[in-house]
Design an enzyme around this catalytic site. Structure first.
Site, PDB file in Angstrom:
ATOM      1  N   LYS A  21      -6.691   0.370  -3.248  1.00 26.69           N
ATOM      2  CA  LYS A  21      -6.760  -0.042  -1.863  1.00 26.69           C
ATOM      3  C   LYS A  21      -7.241   1.129  -1.014  1.00 26.69           C
ATOM      4  CE  LYS A  21      -3.418   0.352   1.052  1.00 26.69           C
ATOM      5  NZ  LYS A  21      -3.046   1.687   1.482  1.00 26.69           N
ATOM      6  N   ASP A  73      -2.509  -2.641  -5.903  1.00 27.58           N
ATOM      7  CA  ASP A  73      -1.608  -2.429  -4.771  1.00 27.58           C
ATOM      8  C   ASP A  73      -0.348  -1.844  -5.396  1.00 27.58           C
ATOM      9  OD1 ASP A  73       0.518  -2.739  -2.983  1.00 27.58           O
ATOM     10  OD2 ASP A  73      -0.431  -4.444  -1.997  1.00 27.58           O
ATOM     11  N   HIS A  74      -0.126  -0.548  -5.207  1.00 22.52           N
ATOM     12  CA  HIS A  74       0.912   0.108  -6.024  1.00 22.52           C
ATOM     13  C   HIS A  74       2.319  -0.447  -5.758  1.00 22.52           C
ATOM     14  CE1 HIS A  74       1.641   2.699  -2.517  1.00 22.52           C
ATOM     15  NE2 HIS A  74       2.781   3.027  -3.073  1.00 22.52           N
ATOM     16  N   LYS A  80       6.287  -1.395  -8.322  1.00 26.35           N
ATOM     17  CA  LYS A  80       7.628  -0.809  -8.142  1.00 26.35           C
ATOM     18  C   LYS A  80       8.665  -1.707  -8.825  1.00 26.35           C
ATOM     19  CE  LYS A  80       6.543   1.437  -3.735  1.00 26.35           C
ATOM     20  NZ  LYS A  80       6.835   2.851  -3.744  1.00 26.35           N
ATOM     21  N   GLU A  90       8.573   5.102   7.261  1.00 30.41           N
ATOM     22  CA  GLU A  90       8.300   6.399   6.622  1.00 30.41           C
ATOM     23  C   GLU A  90       8.556   7.534   7.609  1.00 30.41           C
ATOM     24  OE1 GLU A  90       4.685   6.421   3.777  1.00 30.41           O
ATOM     25  OE2 GLU A  90       4.041   5.290   5.514  1.00 30.41           O
ATOM     26  N   ASP A 122      -3.529  -0.316   6.677  1.00 30.31           N
ATOM     27  CA  ASP A 122      -3.049   0.574   5.618  1.00 30.31           C
ATOM     28  C   ASP A 122      -1.837  -0.007   4.887  1.00 30.31           C
ATOM     29  OD1 ASP A 122      -2.974   3.094   4.208  1.00 30.31           O
ATOM     30  OD2 ASP A 122      -1.246   3.650   5.422  1.00 30.31           O
ATOM     31  N   HIS A 166       0.611  -4.069   1.220  1.00 26.55           N
ATOM     32  CA  HIS A 166       1.979  -3.939   0.709  1.00 26.55           C
ATOM     33  C   HIS A 166       2.956  -4.946   1.345  1.00 26.55           C
ATOM     34  CE1 HIS A 166       0.251  -0.405  -0.924  1.00 26.55           C
ATOM     35  NE2 HIS A 166       0.521   0.427   0.057  1.00 26.55           N
ATOM     36  N   LYS A 200       4.813   5.228  10.666  1.00 27.83           N
ATOM     37  CA  LYS A 200       4.924   6.612  10.204  1.00 27.83           C
ATOM     38  C   LYS A 200       5.732   7.408  11.226  1.00 27.83           C
ATOM     39  CE  LYS A 200       0.952   6.746   7.213  1.00 27.83           C
ATOM     40  NZ  LYS A 200       1.697   6.687   5.958  1.00 27.83           N
TER      41      LYS A 200
HETATM   42  C1  BG6 Z   1      -0.131   3.906   0.769  1.00 30.04           C
HETATM   43  C2  BG6 Z   1      -0.535   4.179   2.179  1.00 30.04           C
HETATM   44  O1  BG6 Z   1      -0.786   2.764   0.280  1.00 30.04           O
HETATM   45  O2  BG6 Z   1       1.269   3.714   0.703  1.00 30.04           O
HETATM   46  C3  BG6 Z   1       0.206   5.383   2.732  1.00 30.04           C
HETATM   47  O3  BG6 Z   1      -1.941   4.413   2.240  1.00 30.04           O
HETATM   48  C4  BG6 Z   1       1.697   5.201   2.560  1.00 30.04           C
HETATM   49  O4  BG6 Z   1      -0.114   5.579   4.102  1.00 30.04           O
HETATM   50  C5  BG6 Z   1       2.028   4.833   1.129  1.00 30.04           C
HETATM   51  O5  BG6 Z   1       2.323   6.407   2.917  1.00 30.04           O
HETATM   52  C6  BG6 Z   1       3.488   4.479   0.986  1.00 30.04           C
HETATM   53  O6  BG6 Z   1       3.775   4.332  -0.369  1.00 30.04           O
HETATM   54  P1  BG6 Z   1       5.229   4.594  -0.933  1.00 30.04           P
HETATM   55  O7  BG6 Z   1       5.142   4.230  -2.372  1.00 30.04           O
HETATM   56  O8  BG6 Z   1       5.509   6.049  -0.696  1.00 30.04           O
HETATM   57  O9  BG6 Z   1       6.157   3.724  -0.147  1.00 30.04           O
END
Ligand code: BG6
Length: 509
Positions: free
Chosen positions: A156, A185-186, A190, A224, A243, A248, A348
């Site tokens: 992404k 999409d990581h 999880k 965050e 983002d 997500h 953020k």
């Molecule tokens: C990313 C965003 O995809 O996910 C970042 O581009 C964000 O801005 C991050 O900080 C958050 O990922 P995680 O796994 O730390 O919650």
């Protein structure tokens, strides 16, 4: 741990091997897969980037990343020695045919010496501006021809808006089958996110009440403490909506709202998820201000440290109109969810780092208890903690011990670290393993990505057309802009954040 699914001979080619993603995430994940015995006997990592490096220099650089970022901490010398032989490096320009010819030659050599066809995994660990060029060159140089064995991974952000996402999908579809494309999409890798499906569909007791008759509203918060760090250049083209929410948070919402899949076949699960996105109520441009809130952080304090505002961050325009916070109220127009608001927010430089989903149930239909016994009454809540603490909390009313009838809310907790021992794989471990196995269930299909952009376009357009008059509008270290409180307060609710601490058996406030 003994692998249950055998992975065939595999070569992973990482474009952008000198970058941060490779260093912090991909290689530590591959190393952990190796330690857990998932890596097949015939395996190779081929790093490609423009930096001048020998194989040994590249291995050393990767080893430093593994030592710093692996969930297992510093690597053991012997383990690393036996792992590093899998890694090689090729300097190459992404726009140069020679790069791809060299990659092809190398893969052909592996195939020849291993005496068997190999999976070719092409990972684009590069800024989005390179996606098109690399994908085209892979296709042009005959590296995508083998539909069964070739896979391309796109990180992404997938596109910048609906039009660019469609363009990228069209381009990829000209070169690859959908089954070869893994849009990553990581969040979907999880553990706690995968557990949402287990929780909902492996238990009989929640599904009958998982609907508008019992659920009052749903909240999804991904907050965050980090700022934009050194990603100002990228973030100035993105903002919180693109983002985080487009991918997500909407994916989390799909997992909460989807119908039960008939099987865990990749397309079946993704069909059910895309149904949710397609059922989201369209925003009317004139109503965007009522359903979506944006914010931008100014300087402030986080855990006793002074931090700068967004506009002072490196590579950020001093009068930037980019949002670092977004909150949106969605409705899903279908039988199950009609009238149930889904509030999502992310930002953020907020006061804490936490991702949590709260399902708030409707109040009981009739209060049989005298008013004075129920002063602390709270509706039932189910709280799914995604991170940093992993667990589930179910809140209900109980009688306080004593001679008087007094009710107050208490919690029943499931805490991963109490229930399970052993390490939890990182999202990238899960996702890379799925790519190696050829399982696309946790990856985004073209129609999902486009549906997510479609729903957000009116907000993106409205925010682009009208600069926010009050940016910056929240202090770093706060809970975000006041407008976000108002968004939910208008419906008589408030944002709930309940961190789930290890061994935390106290009812929360
Ligand atoms: C990313 C965003 O995809 O996910 C970042 O581009 C964000 O801005 C991050 O900080 C958050 O990922 P995680 O796994 O730390 O919650």
């Amino acid at each position: 741990m003994e692998p249950t699914v055998k992975i065939g001979p595999t070569v992973i080619v990482i474009f952008g091997a000198g970058g941060d993603l490779t260093w912090r995430k991909l290689m530590p994940a591959i190393y952990n897969l190796y330690l857990d015995n998932w890596i097949p006997e015939h395996f190779a990592v081929l790093g490609v980037a423009h930096n001048d490096m020998t194989d040994n220099e590249f291995r050393k650089h990767i080893n430093e990343g593994v030592d710093k970022f692996s969930r297992r901490g510093k690597s053991k010398k012997d383990d690393w020695k036996s792992f590093e032989k899998y890694i090689t490096y090729k300097k190459g320009d992404f726009g140069d045919t020679t790069t791809y010819k060299t990659v092809k030659k190398q893969i052909d050599q592996f195939e020849k010496s291993w005496g068997t066809p190999v999976n070719r995994v092409f990972y684009m660990a590069v800024p989005p501006s390179f996606f098109e060029e690399i994908a085209t060159m892979i296709g042009k140089n005959g590296l995508s021809e083998n539909k069964k064995f070739s896979r391309i991974i796109v990180e992404k952000p997938f596109g910048h808006d609906l039009e660019s996402a469609k363009h990228l999908n069209n381009l990829l579809h000209g070169l690859f089958d959908e089954s070869q494309i893994y849009r990553l999409d990581h969040y979907l890798g999880k553990e706690t996110v995968q557990n949402i499906l287990a929780f909902r569909f492996a238990n009989a007791m929640f599904e009958p009440i998982w609907n508008r008759n019992y659920i009052d509203h749903v909240q999804i918060t991904v907050s965050e403490q980090l700022g934009v760090e050194l990603r100002g250049n990228y973030y100035e083209t993105a903002g919180a909506l693109r983002d985080m929410i487009q991918n997500h948070l909407l994916q989390l919402m799909c997992l909460i709202a989807m119908e039960a899949p008939v099987s865990f076949d990749a397309d079946e699960v993704r069909n059910k998820k895309v149904d949710v996105l397609n059922a989201l109520r369209k925003f009317k441009p004139e109503d965007v201000h009522k359903t979506a809130v944006r914010g931008q952080y100014q300087d402030g304090w986080i855990e006793g440290k002074k931090v700068i505002g967004y506009r002072q961050e490196p590579d950020v325009d001093r009068s930037s109109n980019i949002e670092t916070f977004a909150a949106v109220k969605f409705y899903i127009d279908n039988w199950r969810w009609q009238g149930v608001p889904f509030y999502v927010r992310t930002g953020k430089r907020l006061n804490e780092t936490i991702s949590v989903i709260t399902i708030q149930f409707r109040p009981v239909p009739h209060h049989s208890f005298p008013v004075e016994t129920t002063e602390n009454w709270q509706p039932n809540r189910l709280i799914l903690n995604i991170q940093p603490y992993m667990g589930i909390r179910l809140r209900f009313q109980a009688k306080q011990p004593g001679l008087k009838m007094l009710l107050n809310p208490v919690d029943m907790l499931f805490n991963y670290s109490d229930a399970y021992s052993g390490g939890t794989p990182e999202a990238y471990e899960t996702l890379l393993l799925d790519i190696f196995r050829g399982d696309a269930t946790l990856f985004m299909r073209a129609d999902q990505v486009e549906a997510a952009w479609t729903i957000l376009m009116p907000v993106i357009d409205a925010w682009k057309a009208n600069s926010s008059p009050n940016f910056p509008n929240y202090d770093a270290g706060s809970q975000g802009p006041e407008d976000a409180e108002a968004l939910i307060a208008r419906d008589g609710h408030n944002w709930i954040v309940v961190p789930l601490e290890k061994n935390d058996h106290e009812p929360t406030k």
